[in-house]
Write an enzyme that holds these catalytic residues in place. Structure first.
Site, PDB file in Angstrom:
ATOM      1  CE1 TYR A 125      -3.589   2.687   1.063  1.00  0.00           C
ATOM      2  CE2 TYR A 125      -1.705   3.615   2.229  1.00  0.00           C
ATOM      3  CZ  TYR A 125      -2.977   3.747   1.717  1.00  0.00           C
ATOM      4  OH  TYR A 125      -3.635   4.940   1.848  1.00  0.00           O
ATOM      5  CD  GLU A 213      -5.959   4.722  -0.917  1.00  0.00           C
ATOM      6  OE1 GLU A 213      -5.969   4.888   0.313  1.00  0.00           O
ATOM      7  OE2 GLU A 213      -6.977   4.429  -1.562  1.00  0.00           O
TER       8      GLU A 213
END
Lengths: 405, 291
Positions: A125, A213
Site C-alpha cells: 500500500y 493512493e
C-alpha cells in the site's frame, strides 16, 4: 476534483510510473475489442473487467441489478462480453457509495498482473497526501496492501510507515531507498520500487494532486513494480493552471443539483434534511445548519452565496433548494458587512416575486449594515416572508416552521 | 497594546490598484488605518488613492516604513506575493486571497519559517483592532471597542460573534480571522497565545470548524497554561457529512478526530466554555464575565 482509475493511470504513465495497462470502454462490444487487444499484447487469456466509478470498494461491491462484483477476472471473449454487459449501465453499490450506489458508465479492461514467475508476488500500500499539521507532504506506506488501510492502521499501526518530504525539494534518493527497504525488497524489485516512488512523487507535485493512493502497489512475479489501482484527487484550487486536467472532470459522477449550483457560482452541498438554507460565508453557513438542527429541523443543504447576495443569486438559490420536495422551509441568513442588508432584502423580494407562488415558509434573517431598513422592506412587502434580526429569533422561527410542517 | 495591529501600524497593500485592492484600501483608510502605500508591479511611480504606488514591496517598505502588508493578489500569484513581502522584511502579512493551490502554500510555509515575519491567512477576512486599525475586509462598525479577543477560521461568523458580543454589552480588543485553508500562517493556538499575553484582552472567543487539529492543539495549550482567561468556543459543522468539503478548502472531516463533536469534547475537557448554538456566543461570554 476526483478522477477515474483509468484517467489517473493515463496521467501516471506520463510521469514514467508503471501501471497495470488497460483500455476504458463504454459498451460490451468495445469491451470485446479491448480484450482482444490486451490478449494479443500481453499474451494471456486472463484480463480484468473493472467498473469505473468515483468510489472505492468496487471489488467487494455489487451491481444492484445483476448481483455481479464491480471487479471481475475473465478469461474469454464470451466472458468479457457477459461480465461487461452485467456491469455497464448497472448501479454499483459499495461500502463508499452508500445505499444509492453509482451508475457505471465505463469499464476498464485491464491486463492480468498475477501471472506466474520466478519470484513471489506481493501487494503493498502507498499513498501521498498533505499532512495538515506539519504543512508538508507525507508518503504513507505499508507491506499490507490490497486491503482496507484504515483497518490496518487501527489494528496494526506498526505496519504503517510515514516519510515526510522536505517542502523545498523533491523526494530524496535516500528516502526512496528507505521506502523500498522497509517494504522488504531486494535486487530488481528494489531498483524498480525506488524508481516508482520517485516518479510517483513527481506526478503528485506536477499534477497538483491533493491525494494519490496506490492500493495495491504490486510486485509481480518478474519483479516489476506496478500500480494495479490508483485513486487520485486533484486540488480544485490548482485546476486554473491545468486546463487539460480540468477537462477530465466527469460531471455524471456528481450530484446534478450541485453541478447546477456550480454554474451559478454557488457553493452547494446536498444534504438529507427538511430545512433549506442560504447563507453568506462558509463558516456561517455551517453554523446555520447546526442551528437548524438545534431548532428541531434537519438541514437540507449547505449553500454559501458568497459576497454578492443579489436578486439573481438568491433566485438561483431558491430554485436549487426547492428542487428537493422534502424541503419544508427555507432560512436565509445573511450578515451584511460590505453587502448592504436592504439590497439583499430587495433581492429576496424580487426573486420571490419572479418565482410566483412559493408554498413553503421563507425566513429571512438579515443582520449588519442597514438591518432595520431591510426588516422594514420585507415586513411591508406583503409577501409571506418572516423576518428576523437576531440569530436566536431566526432559530425560533425555524422551530415554529418545522413544528407546523 | 491589543494584538498584531494598532494605531501605529503602517500598512501597505499588495495588489493595490486592482478592483478588490482599491475598494478595500479605501474602506481601510476611511476606518482610520494608516495606509502608507501600495505595490502593483509595473505601476511604480504613479499614485493611487492619494498614496504612492511602488513596483516592489522592498521599495515600498524602504520609502514608507510599512510594517504590515495586506494582499489582494489573485490566487495564481498570491504565494509569490507573500514570499516577496516576507523577503522585504514585512513583520505582519495578511493574505485575503481565497483559492491558493495547496502546494504553493507548502512552499510558502517553508519559506517564511525562521524569518522574522508572521502570516495571517490566506483565505481570511484579516485583522482588526477596534477603533484603531483595520487590515482586512470586515465591516468595521460591527467591532465595538472593548476587551474581548476573537480568533476565528471564518469571516461572516466572526462578524456574527462580534455583533453578539456588542449586543451583550461588551466589545472587541482585536479580532483575527486566521483563514479556512488547510495550511495557514497563524494557527488557532498562536492567536490564542497572543491574546492570553495581551493586557487589553480579558476573555477570548474561539471559533473553529470541522477539519484539521488546530482547535484541539489550542485547547490543550490553554489547559496546560492554566486557563488564564475565560474562553468561549464554538465549532461550525456539527451537521456536516464526512468527506465533503464545506465551502472552505480546509473544512472537511477526514477522520474521527476532526469532527465538530470530537473537537467540542476536547475543548470542554480543557476548560473552554463550548456553546452548541452559534446564537449563544455573546450571551455566554456576558454570563461568564458577570461571575
Amino acid at each position: 476534483m476526483n478522477l477515474h482509475e483509468y484517467q489517473a493511470k493515463e496521467l501516471l504513465k506520463k510521469y514514467g510510473v508503471p501501471v497495470q495497462e488497460g483500455i476504458a470502454v463504454s459498451t460490451p462490444h468495445d469491451a470485446e475489442e479491448a480484450y482482444r487487444q490486451i490478449k494479443t499484447q500481453y499474451g494471456s487469456n486472463f484480463a480484468v473487467v473493472k467498473a469505473q466509478i468515483h468510489a472505492g470498494g468496487r471489488g467487494k461491491g455489487k451491481v444492484r441489478e445483476t448481483g455481479i462484483n464491480g471487479v471481475k477476472v475473465v478469461k474469454s471473449v464470451d466472458e468479457v462480453c457477459e461480465v461487461s454487459q452485467k456491469i455497464l449501465g448497472g448501479t454499483l453499490v459499495t461500502i463508499q457509495t452508500g445505499e444509492a450506489g453509482k451508475v457505471v458508465n465505463k469499464v476498464l479492461i485491464a491486463q492480468d498482473m498475477y501471472y506466474d514467475g520466478p519470484s513471489e508476488r506481493k501487494e503493498f500500500y502507498l499513498s501521498i497526501l498533505l499532512d495538515r499539521s506539519k504543512g508538508e507532504n507525507v508518503i504513507m506506506y505499508s507491506t499490507e496492501g490490497g486491503m482496507d488501510i484504515e483497518e490496518v492502521a487501527h489494528k496494526t499501526p506498526e505496519k504503517i510507515f510515514k516519510e515526510w518530504v522536505y517542502p523545498a525539494g523533491l523526494l530524496q534518493g535516500y528516502q526512496a531507498r528507505k521506502i523500498a527497504f522497509n517494504l522488504g525488497l531486494k535486487g530488481d524489485a528494489f531498483k524498480n520500487m525506488v524508481k516508482f516512488v520517485t516518479n510517483l512523487y513527481k506526478a503528485y507535485l506536477g499534477l497538483d494532486a491533493s491525494m494519490l493512493e496506490i492500493n495495491p502497489l504490486f510486485k509481480a512475479s518478474d519483479d516489476k513494480i506496478v500500480a494495479v489501482d490508483c485513486k487520485m484527487n486533484l486540488d480544485d484550487n490548482a485546476l486554473m493552471r491545468h486546463p487539460d486536467l480540468a477537462a477530465m472532470r466527469d460531471v455524471a459522477e456528481e450530484d446534478p443539483t450541485e453541478v447546477e449550483a456550480g454554474k451559478h457560482n454557488l457553493n452547494f452541498v446536498k444534504l438529507d434534511g427538511n430545512v433549506g438554507c442560504m447563507v453568506n460565508g462558509a463558516g456561517l453557513a455551517m453554523a446555520t445548519m447546526d442551528m437548524i438542527k438545534l431548532s428541531g429541523g434537519e438541514p437540507a443543504n449547505f449553500l454559501d452565496v458568497g459576497g454578492t447576495a443579489n436578486a439573481q443569486t438568491v433566485e438561483a438559490g431558491f430554485r436549487i433548494i426547492m428542487k428537493d420536495p422534502k424541503v419544508k422551509a427555507i432560512l436565509i441568513n445573511i450578515f451584511g458587512g460590505i453587502v448592504r442588508c436592504d439590497r439583499v432584502a430587495q433581492g429576496v423580494i424580487d426573486a420571490y416575486k419572479n418565482m410566483g407562488n412559493i408554498e413553503i415558509p421563507i425566513i429571512v434573517r438579515l443582520q449588519g449594515t442597514n438591518a432595520e431598513e431591510a426588516k422594514k422592506l420585507i415586513d411591508e412587502s406583503g409577501l409571506k416572508v418572516q423576518s428576523a434580526i437576531l440569530l436566536s429569533e431566526a432559530a425560533q422561527l425555524v422551530n415554529k416552521a418545522v413544528a407546523a410542517a | 497594546m491589543s494584538i498584531l495591529v494598532n494605531k501605529n501600524s503602517k500598512v501597505l497593500v499588495q495588489g493595490f490598484t486592482g478592483t478588490e485592492g482599491t475598494f478595500h484600501a479605501s474602506q481601510m483608510i476611511e476606518y482610520g488605518t494608516q495606509l502608507v502605500g501600495g505595490v502593483t508591479p509595473g505601476k511604480g511611480g504613479t499614485s493611487h488613492l492619494d498614496r504612492r504606488v511602488f513596483n516592489t514591496v522592498a521599495d515600498c517598505v524602504k520609502e514608507t516604513g510599512a510594517d504590515v502588508s495586506i494582499i489582494f493578489v489573485p490566487p495564481a500569484f498570491a504565494a509569490d506575493a507573500i514570499m516577496e513581502a516576507a523577503d522585504a522584511g514585512v513583520g505582519l502579512i495578511v493574505c485575503i486571497t481565497e483559492g491558493i493551490p495547496v502546494q504553493d502554500m507548502v512552499k510558502v510555509k517553508n519559506f517564511i519559517e525562521g524569518k522574522n515575519t508572521r502570516l495571517i491567512g490566506p483565505n481570511c477576512p484579516g485583522v482588526i483592532t477596534a477603533d484603531e486599525c483595520k487590515v482586512g475586509i470586515m465591516p468595521g462598525f460591527v467591532f465595538k471597542k472593548g476587551r474581548i479577543g476573537i480568533v476565528s477560521k471564518s469571516g461572516t461568523l466572526t462578524y456574527e460573534a462580534a455583533d453578539q458580543v456588542a449586543k451583550a454589552g461588551l466589545g472587541i480588543s482585536t479580532a483575527v480571522g486566521i483563514g479556512g485553508d488547510p495550511i495557514i500562517g497563524t494557527p488557532t493556538k498562536e492567536a490564542v497565545e497572543l491574546f492570553m499575553n495581551d493586557l487589553e484582552t480579558d476573555a477570548i472567543v474561539m471559533i473553529g470548524e470541522i477539519g484539521g487539529g488546530m482547535e484541539a492543539e489550542a485547547a490543550h495549550w490553554i489547559r496546560d497554561n492554566g486557563n488564564q482567561k475565560p474562553v468561549v468556543g464554538f465549532i461550525a459543522g456539527q451537521t456536516a457529512p464526512p468527506g465533503r468539503r464545506m465551502g472552505h478548502a480546509g473544512a472537511i472531516v477526514g477522520g474521527a478526530e476532526d469532527t465538530a463533536a470530537a473537537k467540542m469534547k476536547i475543548m470542554e475537557e480543557c476548560g473552554i466554555h463550548v456553546v452548541q448554538s452559534p446564537a449563544d456566543i455573546g450571551i455566554t461570554m456576558a454570563q461568564l464575565l458577570k461571575k
